[in-house]
Design a protein around this motif. Structure first.
Motif, PDB file in Angstrom:
ATOM      1  N   GLY A 181       0.830  -1.190   0.000  1.00 46.31           N
ATOM      2  CA  GLY A 181       0.000   0.000   0.000  1.00 46.31           C
ATOM      3  C   GLY A 181       0.867   1.243   0.000  1.00 46.31           C
ATOM      4  N   SER A 182       0.303   2.352  -0.455  1.00 49.98           N
ATOM      5  CA  SER A 182       1.033   3.621  -0.493  1.00 49.98           C
ATOM      6  C   SER A 182       0.153   4.720   0.089  1.00 49.98           C
ATOM      7  CB  SER A 182       1.420   3.973  -1.941  1.00 49.98           C
ATOM      8  OG  SER A 182       2.036   5.247  -1.998  1.00 49.98           O
ATOM      9  N   LEU A 183       0.699   5.424   1.070  1.00 54.36           N
ATOM     10  CA  LEU A 183      -0.029   6.478   1.764  1.00 54.36           C
ATOM     11  C   LEU A 183       0.901   7.679   1.915  1.00 54.36           C
ATOM     12  CD1 LEU A 183      -2.525   7.370   3.466  1.00 54.36           C
ATOM     13  CD2 LEU A 183      -1.403   6.309   5.439  1.00 54.36           C
ATOM     14  N   THR A 184       0.453   8.849   1.455  1.00 49.33           N
ATOM     15  CA  THR A 184       1.273  10.061   1.499  1.00 49.33           C
ATOM     16  C   THR A 184       0.667  11.067   2.468  1.00 49.33           C
ATOM     17  OG1 THR A 184       2.023   9.769  -0.781  1.00 49.33           O
ATOM     18  CG2 THR A 184       2.204  11.978   0.155  1.00 49.33           C
ATOM     19  N   ALA A 185       1.526  11.679   3.281  1.00 46.06           N
ATOM     20  CA  ALA A 185       1.100  12.733   4.205  1.00 46.06           C
ATOM     21  C   ALA A 185       1.751  14.048   3.809  1.00 46.06           C
ATOM     22  CB  ALA A 185       1.482  12.369   5.635  1.00 46.06           C
ATOM     23  N   ASP A 186       0.952  15.092   3.686  1.00 50.31           N
ATOM     24  CA  ASP A 186       1.454  16.454   3.483  1.00 50.31           C
ATOM     25  C   ASP A 186       1.212  17.213   4.789  1.00 50.31           C
ATOM     26  OD1 ASP A 186       2.326  16.875   0.571  1.00 50.31           O
ATOM     27  OD2 ASP A 186       0.447  15.776   0.371  1.00 50.31           O
ATOM     28  N   ALA A 281       3.115  18.048  20.954  1.00 50.09           N
ATOM     29  CA  ALA A 281       2.442  19.351  21.104  1.00 50.09           C
ATOM     30  C   ALA A 281       2.694  20.282  19.920  1.00 50.09           C
ATOM     31  CB  ALA A 281       2.875  20.013  22.412  1.00 50.09           C
ATOM     32  N   LEU A 282       2.628  19.722  18.728  1.00 52.88           N
ATOM     33  CA  LEU A 282       2.862  20.521  17.524  1.00 52.88           C
ATOM     34  C   LEU A 282       1.589  21.232  17.080  1.00 52.88           C
ATOM     35  CD1 LEU A 282       5.052  17.993  15.494  1.00 52.88           C
ATOM     36  CD2 LEU A 282       5.813  20.015  16.751  1.00 52.88           C
ATOM     37  N   LYS A 283       1.785  22.403  16.507  1.00 54.43           N
ATOM     38  CA  LYS A 283       0.691  23.091  15.821  1.00 54.43           C
ATOM     39  C   LYS A 283       0.803  22.709  14.347  1.00 54.43           C
ATOM     40  CE  LYS A 283       1.241  26.939  19.043  1.00 54.43           C
ATOM     41  NZ  LYS A 283       1.702  28.350  19.185  1.00 54.43           N
ATOM     42  N   TYR A 284      -0.175  22.017  13.836  1.00 54.51           N
ATOM     43  CA  TYR A 284       0.007  21.421  12.509  1.00 54.51           C
ATOM     44  C   TYR A 284      -1.311  21.294  11.764  1.00 54.51           C
ATOM     45  CZ  TYR A 284      -1.998  17.123  14.391  1.00 54.51           C
ATOM     46  OH  TYR A 284      -2.863  16.205  14.942  1.00 54.51           O
ATOM     47  N   GLN A 285      -1.180  21.120  10.461  1.00 52.41           N
ATOM     48  CA  GLN A 285      -2.261  20.649   9.592  1.00 52.41           C
ATOM     49  C   GLN A 285      -1.691  19.478   8.774  1.00 52.41           C
ATOM     50  OE1 GLN A 285      -1.482  24.291   8.909  1.00 52.41           O
ATOM     51  NE2 GLN A 285      -2.514  24.530  10.873  1.00 52.41           N
ATOM     52  N   ILE A 286      -2.533  18.512   8.502  1.00 51.14           N
ATOM     53  CA  ILE A 286      -2.053  17.354   7.741  1.00 51.14           C
ATOM     54  C   ILE A 286      -3.126  16.916   6.752  1.00 51.14           C
ATOM     55  CG2 ILE A 286      -2.864  15.647   9.436  1.00 51.14           C
ATOM     56  CD1 ILE A 286      -0.198  14.095   8.835  1.00 51.14           C
ATOM     57  N   GLU A 287      -2.690  16.610   5.538  1.00 53.96           N
ATOM     58  CA  GLU A 287      -3.578  16.093   4.495  1.00 53.96           C
ATOM     59  C   GLU A 287      -3.027  14.749   4.035  1.00 53.96           C
ATOM     60  OE1 GLU A 287      -4.119  18.850   1.322  1.00 53.96           O
ATOM     61  OE2 GLU A 287      -5.022  20.393   2.603  1.00 53.96           O
ATOM     62  N   TRP A 288      -3.927  13.787   3.854  1.00 54.27           N
ATOM     63  CA  TRP A 288      -3.539  12.425   3.489  1.00 54.27           C
ATOM     64  C   TRP A 288      -3.991  12.096   2.083  1.00 54.27           C
ATOM     65  CZ3 TRP A 288      -0.480   9.759   6.778  1.00 54.27           C
ATOM     66  CH2 TRP A 288      -0.446  10.157   8.113  1.00 54.27           C
TER      67      TRP A 288
END
Length: 378
Positions: A181-186, A281-288
Motif C-alpha cells: 500500500g502507499s499512503l502520502t502525508a502532506d 504538542a505541535l501546531k500542525y495541519q495534515i492532508e492524506w
C-alpha cells in the motif's frame, strides 16, 4: 527482413505520442484488431481519459489482460539517442518511449490473443482487455472508473494479467503477485516568524518538528510477513525558510510516504502519526493521500499457470515478488480477482532511451498464449 507481428504492432503503438492522459489512437488500433476476433468493444470516456473494455464471450471464468497506452513525458528530447516517438531498432533492442512501460505488454497481449483464438475458437470461459490512458497520471479516471462500472453491473474478473514490466534480468524471471500500500502525508508545522536575534519572540517550526520526525523515522511499524517486507516510512520533501539567514521561518512543510504491508491498515498508520504529533504538542495541519491499499494474490491457479508457462518458454523458475511501486492491479485485486503482473524488463522504464529486448517480445507472446491455453483451452 520484415518485422515479426509483435514488433510491427509495438512500433505502431510507440509512434503514437500518447503522453498521459492522451491515448493518441492506440486503443482504436487495438479495436480494429479485436473486433475481427469477435470481441465486443466498449469505449468508456471519463473526463480527459479514454478507456477500453473489450470482451469475447459471456461465460465464466473471465480472463483479463490489463494495461495502459499512456506514457510518461520524454524529458528533453535532445538527450535521446533516437527520437522517442520514432521506434528504432539497434543492437537487438527497440528504442522509444513506452517500449517497456508498457506498450510491449499490450502488443504481446494482442498477438497472443490472435494466436490463441486461431487455435481455440470455442475456448472455455471469456477473455477481456481493460486498457486505459490514465495510469501514469493522476489515475482517477482510468482503470478505477472502469472497475467501478463493471462492479455496478456485477461483471467480475476471475484472472487478470497486468502487462507491467515486472522482469529484472530476463523476461519472466520475476512476476508481481502483490503490491504494498502507499499512503502520502502532506504536513505543515506552524511556528512564529521573526528575527533570529530575538529567540524569545519566535517559535521555530523546524526545531519543533525534529523530535516527532525522528520518532516517526525510528518506529518499527511492523515486521512484514511471508509476502511483504516491513512497512517503511520516508520523508520525501522538507521545505522551510525565507532565504534569509537572519529570519526564523513561520512554517515548515514536510511530505512523507508510507509503503505498508497487509499487516497494517491506512487508518492505523494515520492514528499513530496523529498521536505522535499530538504528543509533541505541535501546531500542525495534515492532508492524506491514499494511493492504494496492499494486496496479495496467493499461489493458486493463475500463478501456477503463469509460472508453468514461463518455465516452458524460458526454462526459468520465476520468483513471486511484491516489490516496486504501485500499479493499476491495486484497483482490480479488491474485486476478488487473482491478479499478477507479467511483462518485460524494467531497467529502462521512465528513463531517457527507454528500450526493450526484441527477443523478449517473442517470449512474452508465448508466455501469454500458453497461460491462456492452460486456463481456457478446451
Amino acid at each position: 527482413m520484415s518485422d515479426s507481428p509483435v514488433l510491427a504492432l509495438l512500433k505502431d503503438l510507440i509512434s503514437r505520442r500518447s503522453i498521459t492522459p492522451e491515448d493518441a489512437g492506440c486503443q482504436q488500433l487495438l479495436i480494429s484488431r479485436l473486433e475481427k476476433l469477435g470481441f465486443e468493444c466498449e469505449v468508456m470516456v471519463f473526463e480527459d481519459t479514454t478507456n477500453l473494455w473489450a470482451r469475447r464471450g459471456m461465460e465464466k471464468p473471465l480472463f483479463c489482460f490489463a494495461g495502459h497506452t499512456d506514457v510518461v513525458p520524454t524529458g528533453p528530447e535532445k538527450n535521446w539517442t533516437y527520437p522517442p516517438f520514432e521506434p528504432t531498432v539497434s543492437d537487438g533492442l527497440l528504442f522509444g518511449r513506452g517500449a517497456a512501460d508498457m506498450k510491449s505488454g499490450i502488443a504481446a497481449f494482442m498477438i497472443a490473443l490472435e494466436q490463441f483464438i486461431a487455435k481455440h475458437q470455442d475456448h472455455n470461459g471469456s477473455i477481456a482487455l481493460l486498457i486505459t490512458s490514465d495510469e501514469e497520471g493522476p489515475f482517477i479516471n482510468g482503470t478505477t472508473r472502469v472497475i467501478d462500472t463493471l462492479e455496478a453491473r456485477n461483471e467480475k474478473i476471475d484472472y487478470c494479467i497486468v502487462g507491467e514490466p515486472s522482469s529484472t534480468e530476463h523476461v519472466g524471471d520475476t512476476i508481481k503477485n502483490g503490491r504494498r500500500g502507499s499512503l502520502t502525508a502532506d504536513l505543515t508545522i506552524n511556528g512564529i516568524q521573526g528575527h533570529v536575534a530575538y529567540p524569545h519572540l519566535v517559535e521555530n517550526p523546524i526545531h519543533s518538528c525534529v523530535g516527532a520526525l525522528t520518532e516517526l523515522s525510528q518506529i518499527q511499524w511492523d515486521e512484514g510477513n511471508e509476502y511483504f517486507p516491513p512497512t517503511s516510512f520516508q520523508i520525501t520533501n522538507f521545505n522551510s525558510g525565507t532565504g534569509a539567514s537572519n529570519v526564523v521561518p513561520g512554517e515548515a512543510q514536510i511530505q512523507c510516504n508510507f509503503r505498508y504491508s497487509t499487516e497494517l491498515t491506512a487508518e492505523q498508520i494515520v492514528n499513530r502519526v496523529v498521536s505522535i504529533l499530538e504528543k509533541h504538542a505541535l501546531k500542525y495541519q495534515i492532508e492524506w493521500t491514499y494511493n492504494g491499499s496492499p494486496f496479495i494474490t496467493r499461489p493458486g491457479s493463475l500463478t501456477n499457470a503463469v509460472s508453468e508457462a514461463i518455465l516452458s518458454v524460458t526454462g526459468l523458475t520465476t520468483e513471486l515478488s511484491t516489490s516496486g511501486g504501485t500499479s493499476d492491479a491495486r484497483f482490480i485485486a479488491p474485486t476478488g480477482a487473482q491478479v499478477v503482473e507479467v511483462g518485460p524488463g524494467n531497467k529502462t522504464i521512465h528513463k531517457v532511451n527507454e528500450c526493450v529486448k526484441i527477443a523478449d517480445l517473442e517470449e512474452l507472446v508465448h508466455i501469454y498464449r500458453i497461460t491462456l491455453e492452460k486456463l481456457l483451452a478446451c
